[in-house]
Scaffold this motif. Structure first.
Motif, mmCIF file in Angstrom:
data_model
loop_
_atom_site.group_PDB
_atom_site.id
_atom_site.type_symbol
_atom_site.label_atom_id
_atom_site.label_comp_id
_atom_site.label_asym_id
_atom_site.label_seq_id
_atom_site.Cartn_x
_atom_site.Cartn_y
_atom_site.Cartn_z
ATOM 1 N N VAL A 3 19.349 0.616 2.335
ATOM 2 C CA VAL A 3 18.766 -0.712 2.584
ATOM 3 C C VAL A 3 19.804 -1.583 3.293
ATOM 4 C CG1 VAL A 3 17.674 -2.735 1.545
ATOM 5 C CG2 VAL A 3 17.313 -0.461 0.537
ATOM 6 N N GLY A 4 21.004 -1.596 2.755
ATOM 7 C CA GLY A 4 22.052 -2.468 3.317
ATOM 8 C C GLY A 4 22.818 -1.843 4.463
ATOM 9 N N LYS A 5 22.527 -0.561 4.769
ATOM 10 C CA LYS A 5 23.182 0.163 5.872
ATOM 11 C C LYS A 5 24.712 0.036 5.797
ATOM 12 C CE LYS A 5 18.942 0.518 7.548
ATOM 13 N NZ LYS A 5 18.142 1.629 7.054
ATOM 14 N N PRO A 37 0.799 -1.232 0.000
ATOM 15 C CA PRO A 37 0.000 0.000 0.000
ATOM 16 C C PRO A 37 0.829 1.277 0.000
ATOM 17 C CG PRO A 37 -0.043 -1.006 2.176
ATOM 18 C CD PRO A 37 0.720 -1.940 1.303
ATOM 19 N N ASP A 38 2.154 1.154 0.228
ATOM 20 C CA ASP A 38 2.986 2.352 0.145
ATOM 21 C C ASP A 38 4.407 1.927 -0.247
ATOM 22 O OD1 ASP A 38 4.503 1.611 2.489
ATOM 23 O OD2 ASP A 38 2.756 2.207 3.661
ATOM 24 N N ASN A 39 5.278 2.892 -0.372
ATOM 25 C CA ASN A 39 6.651 2.622 -0.831
ATOM 26 C C ASN A 39 7.508 1.850 0.158
ATOM 27 O OD1 ASN A 39 6.413 3.751 -3.313
ATOM 28 N ND2 ASN A 39 7.300 5.737 -2.745
ATOM 29 N N GLY A 40 6.969 1.596 1.331
ATOM 30 C CA GLY A 40 7.760 0.874 2.336
ATOM 31 C C GLY A 40 7.496 -0.623 2.340
ATOM 32 N N ARG A 41 6.683 -1.098 1.396
ATOM 33 C CA ARG A 41 6.229 -2.498 1.484
ATOM 34 C C ARG A 41 7.371 -3.519 1.505
ATOM 35 N NH1 ARG A 41 1.578 -5.656 0.395
ATOM 36 N NH2 ARG A 41 1.887 -7.418 1.806
ATOM 37 N N PHE A 42 8.332 -3.355 0.638
ATOM 38 C CA PHE A 42 9.442 -4.325 0.613
ATOM 39 C C PHE A 42 10.100 -4.409 1.992
ATOM 40 C CE2 PHE A 42 11.088 -4.493 -4.100
ATOM 41 C CZ PHE A 42 10.060 -5.357 -4.409
ATOM 42 N N PRO A 66 17.062 -3.444 -10.374
ATOM 43 C CA PRO A 66 17.351 -2.013 -10.286
ATOM 44 C C PRO A 66 16.119 -1.138 -10.501
ATOM 45 C CG PRO A 66 19.052 -3.087 -11.556
ATOM 46 C CD PRO A 66 18.002 -4.131 -11.287
ATOM 47 N N THR A 67 15.222 -1.572 -11.385
ATOM 48 C CA THR A 67 14.047 -0.732 -11.660
ATOM 49 C C THR A 67 13.204 -0.550 -10.396
ATOM 50 O OG1 THR A 67 12.206 -0.412 -13.166
ATOM 51 C CG2 THR A 67 12.651 -2.675 -12.519
ATOM 52 N N ALA A 68 13.116 -1.589 -9.575
ATOM 53 C CA ALA A 68 12.355 -1.480 -8.323
ATOM 54 C C ALA A 68 13.056 -0.500 -7.392
ATOM 55 C CB ALA A 68 12.230 -2.853 -7.670
ATOM 56 N N ILE A 69 14.372 -0.587 -7.344
ATOM 57 C CA ILE A 69 15.128 0.321 -6.468
ATOM 58 C C ILE A 69 14.924 1.755 -6.927
ATOM 59 C CG2 ILE A 69 17.444 0.942 -5.649
ATOM 60 C CD1 ILE A 69 18.136 -2.081 -6.234
ATOM 61 N N ARG A 70 15.033 1.961 -8.247
ATOM 62 C CA ARG A 70 14.895 3.331 -8.739
ATOM 63 C C ARG A 70 13.501 3.876 -8.512
ATOM 64 N NH1 ARG A 70 18.148 1.299 -13.168
ATOM 65 N NH2 ARG A 70 16.185 0.914 -14.225
ATOM 66 N N SER A 71 12.484 3.003 -8.593
ATOM 67 C CA SER A 71 11.130 3.513 -8.371
ATOM 68 C C SER A 71 10.954 3.898 -6.900
ATOM 69 C CB SER A 71 10.076 2.495 -8.816
ATOM 70 O OG SER A 71 9.964 1.467 -7.862
ATOM 71 N N LEU A 72 11.661 3.252 -5.987
ATOM 72 C CA LEU A 72 11.522 3.579 -4.571
ATOM 73 C C LEU A 72 12.421 4.752 -4.167
ATOM 74 C CD1 LEU A 72 11.353 -0.049 -3.154
ATOM 75 C CD2 LEU A 72 9.467 1.514 -3.644
ATOM 76 N N ASP A 77 11.943 8.324 4.348
ATOM 77 C CA ASP A 77 11.409 7.691 5.568
ATOM 78 C C ASP A 77 10.704 6.374 5.264
ATOM 79 O OD1 ASP A 77 12.439 9.483 7.283
ATOM 80 O OD2 ASP A 77 10.649 10.766 7.334
ATOM 81 N N ASP A 78 10.301 6.193 4.025
ATOM 82 C CA ASP A 78 9.668 4.921 3.666
ATOM 83 C C ASP A 78 10.626 3.754 3.847
ATOM 84 O OD1 ASP A 78 7.180 5.902 2.993
ATOM 85 O OD2 ASP A 78 7.779 6.361 0.936
ATOM 86 N N VAL A 79 11.904 4.032 3.792
ATOM 87 C CA VAL A 79 12.852 2.952 4.070
ATOM 88 C C VAL A 79 13.459 3.114 5.461
ATOM 89 C CG1 VAL A 79 14.587 4.048 2.571
ATOM 90 C CG2 VAL A 79 14.973 1.773 3.303
ATOM 91 N N LEU A 80 13.699 4.357 5.864
ATOM 92 C CA LEU A 80 14.382 4.551 7.156
ATOM 93 C C LEU A 80 13.514 4.155 8.354
ATOM 94 C CD1 LEU A 80 16.430 7.837 6.577
ATOM 95 C CD2 LEU A 80 17.103 5.448 6.266
#
Ligand code: PRX
Length: 632
Positions: free
Chosen positions: A387-389, A322-327, A343-349, A355-358
């Motif tokens: 993602v990989g910190k 439902p949002d960019n944080g799903r993965f 890569p396309t998924a990474i670029r879209s996010l 904050d969607d990842v953090l």
């Protein structure tokens, strides 16, 4: 079973050396770790002229005994498959190896009950639900050849593939979830089957609970068929070189071709490459985000992990719902340790809110992977940092539908990584760069055409129904070599960097399309006389599709015409091949012999018209000015 997992750079170098000096001994040792009903007589027989490649000839096996049965004693209660639905509010489902074994056997019994026999081709057009995994393995269990078609392809694409393979059965569902959308899958199947005389039966899995059209005598519900079948099904004994699956992929000419993989070699290569590239450890949770409709899903969602006794995660949805944080939410939810995406998924996010990842911990992650297209440095750094910190190696894995498994990649924490570089070949893989004449370029700091000079167990054996096409597509450009269709650089230290396709294939979001295939679709539109399609750099998709189209009459409303052309492409191929830009032109830059000069069109599509090179040989040089002026 893990004895062939390489643990250090020195071991990697030794393995590479041995794989060249004694390839048969090298692969034979690895193959010996699997369950064979009968050991092979000859490890390798080959020539790249016909081509004729046979690995483990005379060996008898069933790949599902290696994916399932052999784990039951020691890993019966270990999780084999975790399924996360599209809607985060819906409950996820987990299957142990024992449960997965039973589900696969039941599905296999349903197939048998409905007339499928060893060697029959079964087309699978399904959403990313557990039954898709069961279906694929069920085919392999009874020796039927699976041909999975990504459920985003249109009815026309499906019927082309079904007819090419002469499939006897189609496995599908009532509908599918993709983010906020629901798509009527069975309706697409019905349309496709109007022109598929070989199909006798359709088995429908209920996903959405929709009322769908069921053709009497042809269509049956899976839930009815599965009621009274046994949870055991003997595995069919297969020859190592029997066909395991067909997977259609686009080339630079004609319709997509059915890449054929066989049981023994594919099995060995899928497992070996999985264990080594990702350095899977016994308690890890592995997540490959690819759909099983593509080769990445075949090899690294299903076969590679299951052959290794791993826990593999399957996700029904999309990264933005439902949002960019799903993965990242799913990674935290299941403690994913190894994450493999495109890569396309990474670029879209990357374009979204950081904050969607953090806001997720991502503590469990150890290894990140990338596949499908060159990963640009910006995306690599974002992935590595956020993602990989900065703690997880990013393995950039280069391979193809035809190669069956990863060919050039770092091995996580074993060999070094470098942004945007696939790096080094796996042991057993012998890539070379050649110049336009096919001469090997042996130096470093060079660029050339990427070929492979020695066979590997996971390689393509033929293109279904047309062996000559296989020879022409891959083995005729450079004598004695497998030609990948890619260009690559090798830096001063021998690291490979893949540049991209050098043929008329475009890579859109990691998916391959032949320009000829899209042009053919566009030309079906009644207003179109001729078209030429090229790729152009696209921020998210890697490459976008740019079509130059000549129409019969000047259209009153170009926007209407463009929408219509897009509709035609969606109907013929599917939404994934929609052109991003359509320029209506009065002519195309052609040589006097009638060949379209795509080089010029590519430049225009890239927005770089400063240096179009020599246009004097064109039939009508003026057309170039018009095209330049109208560029989108
Ligand atoms: O151009 C290369 C690109 O994808 C092509 C293969 O596409 P397909 O058969 O659909 O398989 C995709 C998934 C394995 C290749 O010819 N490609 C794939 N991986 C990479 C890549 N290009 C650069 N770097 C990669 N890691």
């Amino acid at each position: 079973m893990q004895s062939h997992q390489i643990k250090s750079f020195e071991e990697y170098q030794n393995a590479c050396q041995r794989s060249v000096s004694d390839p048969e001994g090298f692969w034979s040792d690895i193959a010996s770790t699997f369950t064979w009903r009968k050991k092979w007589n000859t490890t390798l027989e080959w020539n790249f002229e016909e081509p004729n490649v046979k690995w483990f000839k005379g060996g008898k096996l069933n790949i599902t005994e290696n994916c399932l049965d052999r784990h039951l004693k020691t890993r019966g209660n270990k999780l084999a498959l975790i399924w996360e639905p599209n809607d985060p509010k819906e409950r996820f489902v987990r299957y142990t190896y024992r449960e997965l074994y039973e589900k696969v056997c039941q599905f296999a019994n349903v197939l048998k009950k409905n007339g499928v026999q060893k060697g029959d081709r079964v087309c699978i057009y399904m959403p990313m639900i557990p039954e898709l995994a069961f279906a694929v393995l069920a085919c392999a269990r009874i020796g039927a050849v699976h041909s999975v078609i990504f459920a985003g392809f249109s009815a026309v694409s499906m019927s082309d593939r079904i007819n090419d393979a002469g499939a006897k059965m189609v496995l599908t569902s009532d509908g599918l979830n993709r983010g906020a959308k629901q798509i009527p899958v069975k309706r697409v199947v019905d349309e496709a089957l109007e022109s598929c005389p070989s199909v006798e039966k359709v088995i429908v899995v209920e996903r959405l609970g929709w009322a769908v059209n069921m053709v009497e005598g042809r269509d049956v519900w899976f839930h009815d068929e599965v009621k009274d079948v046994a949870k055991d099904c003997p595995a069919e004994e297969m020859d190592a070189e029997d066909m395991l699956f067909i997977l259609y992929t686009s080339g630079s000419t004609g319709k997509p071709k059915g890449v054929v993989h066989t049981c023994g070699g594919y099995m060995v290569y899928a497992q070996y490459s999985f264990m080594n590239v990702f350095q899977y450890q016994e308690s890890d949770v592995f997540w490959c985000t690819a759909d099983i409709g593509w080769v990445t899903g075949h090899t690294y969602l299903l076969y590679g992990p299951l052959l290794s006794g791993a826990t593999t995660l399957m996700f029904e949805g999309v990264p933005t719902y439902p949002d960019n944080g799903r993965f990242w939410q799913v990674c935290d939810k299941f403690g994913v340790n190894i994450f493999y995406t495109a890569p396309t998924a990474i670029r879209s996010l990357m374009g979204g809110d950081i904050d969607d990842v953090l806001s997720y911990s991502l503590d469990s992650l150890k290894v990140l992977g990338s596949v499908g297209e060159p990963i640009n440095e910006e995306a690599w750094h974002w992935y590595h940092t956020h993602v990989g910190k900065e703690r997880c190696p990013v393995v950039d894995t280069w391979w193809q539908t035809e190669t069956g498994g990863i060919m050039i990649s770092s091995l996580a924490n074993v060999t070094p990584t470098k942004p945007a570089h696939a790096a080094f070949p796996l042991p057993g893989i012998q890539p070379i760069l050649v110049d336009a004449e096919g001469n090997e370029i042996t130096d470093n700091e060079v660029e050339g055409y990427l070929c492979v000079k020695f066979p590997w167990p996971g390689m393509i054996r033929t293109t279904y129904g047309d062996h000559e096409r296989c020879r022409l597509s891959y083995f005729s450009t450079y004598k004695g070599l497998y030609f990948t269709g890619d260009g690559a650089k090798r830096d001063e230290n021998g690291w490979y960097r893949i540049i991209g396709r050098v043929d008329d294939v475009i890579n859109v979001s990691g998916h391959r399309f032949g320009t000829a295939e899209i042009e053919e679709a566009i030309n079906h539109n009644e207003h179109v006389v001729e078209s030429a399609v090229v790729g152009f750099p696209h921020d998210v998709k890697g490459q976008g599709i740019y079509a130059f189209v000549i129409c019969k009459d000047k259209p009153e409303r170009e926007d209407y015409l463009r929408a219509e052309i897009i509709e035609t492409v969606v109907e013929k191929i599917g939404k994934i091949a929609k052109p991003d830009k359509i320029q209506i032109v009065s002519g195309l830059p052609k040589t006097r012999s009638g060949k379209i000069m795509r080089r010029i069109l590519r430049k225009v599509a890239e927005g770089d018209t400063s240096n179009l090179g020599d246009t004097s040989t064109l039939l009508d040089p003026d057309v170039v000015d018009e095209i330049k002026a109208g560029a989108l």
